[in-house]
Design a protein around this motif. Structure first.
Motif, PDB file in Angstrom:
ATOM      1  N   THR A   1       0.841  -1.196   0.000  1.00 54.98           N
ATOM      2  CA  THR A   1       0.000   0.000   0.000  1.00 54.98           C
ATOM      3  C   THR A   1       0.876   1.246   0.000  1.00 54.98           C
ATOM      4  O   THR A   1       1.853   1.327   0.744  1.00 54.98           O
ATOM      5  CB  THR A   1      -0.920   0.007   1.233  1.00 54.98           C
ATOM      6  N   GLU A   2       0.517   2.215  -0.833  1.00 54.34           N
ATOM      7  CA  GLU A   2       1.283   3.454  -0.932  1.00 54.34           C
ATOM      8  C   GLU A   2       0.389   4.660  -0.699  1.00 54.34           C
ATOM      9  O   GLU A   2      -0.817   4.606  -0.928  1.00 54.34           O
ATOM     10  CB  GLU A   2       1.927   3.566  -2.328  1.00 54.34           C
ATOM     11  N   PHE A   3       0.995   5.733  -0.232  1.00 56.20           N
ATOM     12  CA  PHE A   3       0.329   7.028  -0.116  1.00 56.20           C
ATOM     13  C   PHE A   3       1.308   8.100  -0.574  1.00 56.20           C
ATOM     14  O   PHE A   3       2.438   8.161  -0.079  1.00 56.20           O
ATOM     15  CB  PHE A   3      -0.120   7.285   1.323  1.00 56.20           C
ATOM     16  N   LEU A   4       0.900   8.883  -1.547  1.00 59.40           N
ATOM     17  CA  LEU A   4       1.762   9.887  -2.188  1.00 59.40           C
ATOM     18  C   LEU A   4       2.999   9.229  -2.791  1.00 59.40           C
ATOM     19  O   LEU A   4       4.098   9.797  -2.802  1.00 59.40           O
ATOM     20  CB  LEU A   4       2.186  10.967  -1.182  1.00 59.40           C
ATOM     21  N   GLY A   5       2.813   7.984  -3.265  1.00 59.98           N
ATOM     22  CA  GLY A   5       3.902   7.261  -3.911  1.00 59.98           C
ATOM     23  C   GLY A   5       4.892   6.633  -2.965  1.00 59.98           C
ATOM     24  O   GLY A   5       5.911   6.087  -3.411  1.00 59.98           O
ATOM     25  N   ILE A   6       4.632   6.675  -1.650  1.00 61.57           N
ATOM     26  CA  ILE A   6       5.551   6.112  -0.650  1.00 61.57           C
ATOM     27  C   ILE A   6       4.889   4.906   0.004  1.00 61.57           C
ATOM     28  O   ILE A   6       3.763   5.014   0.517  1.00 61.57           O
ATOM     29  CB  ILE A   6       5.898   7.146   0.436  1.00 61.57           C
TER      30      ILE A   6
ATOM     31  N   ASP B   1      15.814   9.613  -0.468  1.00 58.92           N
ATOM     32  CA  ASP B   1      15.529  11.024  -0.778  1.00 58.92           C
ATOM     33  C   ASP B   1      14.077  11.225  -1.182  1.00 58.92           C
ATOM     34  O   ASP B   1      13.454  12.224  -0.811  1.00 58.92           O
ATOM     35  CB  ASP B   1      16.460  11.510  -1.896  1.00 58.92           C
ATOM     36  N   GLU B   2      13.529  10.285  -1.923  1.00 62.33           N
ATOM     37  CA  GLU B   2      12.120  10.373  -2.330  1.00 62.33           C
ATOM     38  C   GLU B   2      11.189  10.232  -1.132  1.00 62.33           C
ATOM     39  O   GLU B   2      10.165  10.912  -1.039  1.00 62.33           O
ATOM     40  CB  GLU B   2      11.811   9.306  -3.378  1.00 62.33           C
ATOM     41  N   VAL B   3      11.558   9.348  -0.211  1.00 63.28           N
ATOM     42  CA  VAL B   3      10.760   9.182   1.011  1.00 63.28           C
ATOM     43  C   VAL B   3      10.769  10.469   1.821  1.00 63.28           C
ATOM     44  O   VAL B   3       9.729  10.950   2.288  1.00 63.28           O
ATOM     45  CB  VAL B   3      11.293   8.010   1.853  1.00 63.28           C
ATOM     46  N   ILE B   4      11.951  11.056   1.988  1.00 61.15           N
ATOM     47  CA  ILE B   4      12.077  12.275   2.791  1.00 61.15           C
ATOM     48  C   ILE B   4      11.303  13.423   2.172  1.00 61.15           C
ATOM     49  O   ILE B   4      10.562  14.134   2.857  1.00 61.15           O
ATOM     50  CB  ILE B   4      13.570  12.645   2.954  1.00 61.15           C
ATOM     51  N   SER B   5      11.465  13.614   0.866  1.00 62.79           N
ATOM     52  CA  SER B   5      10.763  14.721   0.209  1.00 62.79           C
ATOM     53  C   SER B   5       9.256  14.533   0.248  1.00 62.79           C
ATOM     54  O   SER B   5       8.503  15.503   0.379  1.00 62.79           O
ATOM     55  CB  SER B   5      11.239  14.853  -1.242  1.00 62.79           C
ATOM     56  N   GLY B   6       8.790  13.287   0.170  1.00 65.93           N
ATOM     57  CA  GLY B   6       7.353  13.039   0.188  1.00 65.93           C
ATOM     58  C   GLY B   6       6.738  13.191   1.569  1.00 65.93           C
ATOM     59  O   GLY B   6       5.608  13.677   1.706  1.00 65.93           O
ATOM     60  N   MET B   7       7.479  12.774   2.603  1.00 64.94           N
ATOM     61  CA  MET B   7       6.923  12.805   3.949  1.00 64.94           C
ATOM     62  C   MET B   7       7.155  14.126   4.668  1.00 64.94           C
ATOM     63  O   MET B   7       6.556  14.391   5.705  1.00 64.94           O
ATOM     64  CB  MET B   7       7.508  11.668   4.803  1.00 64.94           C
ATOM     65  N   MET B   8       8.028  14.996   4.117  1.00 59.55           N
ATOM     66  CA  MET B   8       8.402  16.211   4.808  1.00 59.55           C
ATOM     67  C   MET B   8       7.218  17.115   5.152  1.00 59.55           C
ATOM     68  O   MET B   8       7.121  17.602   6.296  1.00 59.55           O
ATOM     69  CB  MET B   8       9.433  16.987   3.992  1.00 59.55           C
ATOM     70  N   PRO B   9       6.269  17.393   4.219  1.00 61.82           N
ATOM     71  CA  PRO B   9       5.146  18.259   4.594  1.00 61.82           C
ATOM     72  C   PRO B   9       4.334  17.712   5.760  1.00 61.82           C
ATOM     73  O   PRO B   9       4.007  18.451   6.697  1.00 61.82           O
ATOM     74  CB  PRO B   9       4.311  18.332   3.307  1.00 61.82           C
ATOM     75  N   ALA B  10       4.010  16.401   5.722  1.00 57.34           N
ATOM     76  CA  ALA B  10       3.231  15.806   6.810  1.00 57.34           C
ATOM     77  C   ALA B  10       4.024  15.811   8.111  1.00 57.34           C
ATOM     78  O   ALA B  10       3.467  16.045   9.196  1.00 57.34           O
ATOM     79  CB  ALA B  10       2.826  14.375   6.450  1.00 57.34           C
TER      80      ALA B  10
ATOM     81  N   VAL C   1      15.757   7.180  13.225  1.00 55.97           N
ATOM     82  CA  VAL C   1      15.164   5.976  13.829  1.00 55.97           C
ATOM     83  C   VAL C   1      14.142   5.433  12.837  1.00 55.97           C
ATOM     84  O   VAL C   1      13.491   6.221  12.135  1.00 55.97           O
ATOM     85  CB  VAL C   1      14.488   6.318  15.174  1.00 55.97           C
ATOM     86  N   PRO C   2      14.002   4.117  12.734  1.00 51.49           N
ATOM     87  CA  PRO C   2      12.993   3.571  11.815  1.00 51.49           C
ATOM     88  C   PRO C   2      11.565   3.995  12.204  1.00 51.49           C
ATOM     89  O   PRO C   2      10.933   3.391  13.049  1.00 51.49           O
ATOM     90  CB  PRO C   2      13.172   2.051  11.960  1.00 51.49           C
ATOM     91  N   ILE C   3      11.101   5.082  11.599  1.00 48.39           N
ATOM     92  CA  ILE C   3       9.740   5.564  11.807  1.00 48.39           C
ATOM     93  C   ILE C   3       8.996   5.408  10.486  1.00 48.39           C
ATOM     94  O   ILE C   3       9.149   6.233   9.573  1.00 48.39           O
ATOM     95  CB  ILE C   3       9.717   7.043  12.248  1.00 48.39           C
ATOM     96  N   PRO C   4       8.220   4.340  10.315  1.00 49.21           N
ATOM     97  CA  PRO C   4       7.531   4.108   9.039  1.00 49.21           C
ATOM     98  C   PRO C   4       6.630   5.285   8.641  1.00 49.21           C
ATOM     99  O   PRO C   4       6.146   6.039   9.486  1.00 49.21           O
ATOM    100  CB  PRO C   4       6.716   2.841   9.306  1.00 49.21           C
ATOM    101  N   TRP C   5       6.418   5.415   7.343  1.00 49.12           N
ATOM    102  CA  TRP C   5       5.579   6.467   6.774  1.00 49.12           C
ATOM    103  C   TRP C   5       4.181   6.433   7.389  1.00 49.12           C
ATOM    104  O   TRP C   5       3.574   7.472   7.643  1.00 49.12           O
ATOM    105  CB  TRP C   5       5.550   6.280   5.268  1.00 49.12           C
ATOM    106  N   ALA C   6       3.675   5.221   7.659  1.00 50.50           N
ATOM    107  CA  ALA C   6       2.344   5.101   8.267  1.00 50.50           C
ATOM    108  C   ALA C   6       2.307   5.729   9.654  1.00 50.50           C
ATOM    109  O   ALA C   6       1.282   6.273  10.066  1.00 50.50           O
ATOM    110  CB  ALA C   6       1.925   3.631   8.345  1.00 50.50           C
ATOM    111  N   ILE C   7       3.418   5.658  10.390  1.00 53.83           N
ATOM    112  CA  ILE C   7       3.483   6.286  11.718  1.00 53.83           C
ATOM    113  C   ILE C   7       3.428   7.809  11.584  1.00 53.83           C
ATOM    114  O   ILE C   7       2.773   8.497  12.391  1.00 53.83           O
ATOM    115  CB  ILE C   7       4.768   5.865  12.456  1.00 53.83           C
ATOM    116  N   ILE C   8       4.091   8.364  10.561  1.00 53.54           N
ATOM    117  CA  ILE C   8       4.035   9.813  10.335  1.00 53.54           C
ATOM    118  C   ILE C   8       2.600  10.234  10.043  1.00 53.54           C
ATOM    119  O   ILE C   8       2.124  11.257  10.546  1.00 53.54           O
ATOM    120  CB  ILE C   8       4.967  10.215   9.171  1.00 53.54           C
ATOM    121  N   ILE C   9       1.908   9.433   9.215  1.00 58.47           N
ATOM    122  CA  ILE C   9       0.497   9.730   8.913  1.00 58.47           C
ATOM    123  C   ILE C   9      -0.331   9.683  10.193  1.00 58.47           C
ATOM    124  O   ILE C   9      -1.155  10.573  10.459  1.00 58.47           O
ATOM    125  CB  ILE C   9      -0.038   8.732   7.868  1.00 58.47           C
TER     126      ILE C   9
END
Length: 429
Positions: A184-189, A210-219, A274-282
């Motif tokens: 499952t992806e959100f904003l391509g991540i 780099d793609e992960v960082i740029s995509g998750m940075m606003p959230a 630290v391993p913080i998955p994208w889902a945790i940021i959401i």
């Protein structure tokens, strides 16, 4: 400890699975969309269930400040009593004051005790879904990965060889559901991806760091901003409710100010190291947005329903002034002590007088401390005596109830032997 963390995964995975099944089977959404929506609805479920407790927590904090002037007057009135009857009277008045406002101090501790295990369970669940192998390299043999994948029935040998272990059941999620969540992806991540991935996981998820960082940075920035705003609101609210004469309350208030500055830096550092998955940021973003809206709503509600009276503001100002005066006095005493020490080094006779005066002051201070300690000891003994009396009263009442019920049973048994119309055979004859 890991076993305890794993226990937290089961209720979290159960809620996410229920929402996923609902959106997929009832509303006909795609599998990946259903998993994505299950994250905010996990927040809706948990925060919705504890919303009444959170309201009681905000209400308790407000009422605690509201009744403080009366509570302080009561404490002052009974400050030096040691008699059990007087302490019992104090406890009754204190309880009556609490009952008047339906005040329960412990209610403020419940929401964090629920939210912390939820976050731990979600973090553990998502981290196992991402599943970077030990050592961080993620290098496993393709044959071993394929064997493990065959055992699970859903493994992707290429992905496993690239750095992700084969999908297997986690919590209440099956291996197939874990595999679907990973894709499952959100904003391509991908939801399990994180900013501190190595090359092996980049290859496995098909996305660069780099793609992960740029995509998750606003959230991430919004999540940190909402966290800071919530801390500022809590600090601002505490300023009007803190009892400045209480050392512990002052330290807590200072700690909140420090955390308002330290937390955003710490969270930003953690997110990238630290391993913080994208889902945790959401989850973090939506949860703090919920907290912000809820806090603003509760602030309005408590201000309308429980407005602070002038006596509270006056007591707070006096408490703050007393705190500042004590702080000023301590600084003054330090300056005087330095001046006295300086003079004592020059004048031996003055040094002897100063030492004797300080020794006398120390004796008086120790005597006052001993008296206060003895007073607290007597009060504690009186409270223990009251507790023993209450337990004895309850035991006697319980025993008396048992005797009454035991005495009533033979009478009921005797009545049950009588005819239904209440007459004996001789009377019917």
């Amino acid at each position: 400890m890991e076993t305890l963390y794993d226990m937290f995964m089961y209720p979290v995975s159960a809620v996410m699975k229920l929402w996923h099944l609902l959106f997929q089977n009832v509303f006909g959404l795609e599998d990946s969309v259903s998993w994505l929506i299950s994250i905010p609805f996990l927040i809706v479920t948990v925060r919705g269930l504890i919303a009444p407790l959170t309201w009681y927590s905000a209400r308790s904090g407000r009422i605690g400040a509201l009744i403080r002037p009366r509570m302080q007057a009561l404490d002052k009135e009974y400050a030096e009593v040691t008699d059990t009857d007087e302490i019992r009277d104090y406890q009754k008045k204190k309880q009556a004051l609490f009952d008047e406002y339906s005040y329960r101090p412990a209610m403020g501790c419940i929401p964090p005790l629920i939210m912390i295990p939820v976050f731990i369970g979600l973090y553990r669940l998502l981290l196992l879904m991402a599943n970077p192998l030990e050592g961080g390299s993620g290098d496993v043999g393709a044959d071993a990965a394929a064997d493990a994948g065959a055992a699970a029935g859903v493994a992707d040998a290429a992905g496993a060889g690239a750095g992700i272990a084969p999908a297997e059941s986690i919590g209440l999620l099956t291996a197939a559901e874990v595999s679907d969540f990973r894709n499952t992806e959100f904003l391509g991540i991908p939801l399990p991806a994180f900013a501190s991935m190595g090359p092996d996981l980049e290859q496995a998820f098909g996305i660069t760091t780099d793609e992960v960082i740029s995509g998750m940075m606003p959230a991430l920035l919004l999540a940190i901003a909402f966290t800071v705003i919530n801390l500022v609101i809590s600090t601002f609210r505490a300023f009007y409710t803190t009892e400045w004469s209480n050392a512990l309350a002052r330290r807590l208030f200072k700690f909140m100010i420090i955390m308002s500055v330290f937390v955003p830096v710490m969270l930003f550092f953690v997110a990238f190291n630290v391993p913080i998955p994208w889902a945790i940021i959401i989850y973090w973003f939506i949860n703090n947005l919920w907290t912000l809206v809820q806090s603003l709503l509760f602030i309005v509600m408590v201000r309308v329903r429980y407005p602070l009276r002038e006596e509270h503001h006056e007591a707070r100002r006096e408490s703050h002034q007393l705190f500042r005066q004590r702080k000023k006095d301590r600084k003054q005493r330090k300056r005087e002590r330095k001046r006295e020490n300086k003079q004592a080094r020059k004048d031996p006779e003055y040094a002897k007088e100063l030492a004797a005066a300080r020794e006398e002051q120390q004796r008086v201070t120790e005597q006052e401390r001993a008296e206060k300690k003895e007073l607290r000891k007597k009060q504690q003994q009186a409270r223990l005596e009251i507790s023993r009396q209450r337990r004895a009263e309850k035991a006697a009442k319980k025993a008396g109830t048992g005797e009454e019920s035991g005495a009533a049973e033979p009478e009921e048994a005797a009545r049950s032997d009588e005819p239904a119309d209440g007459r004996h055979d001789s009377e019917r004859d």
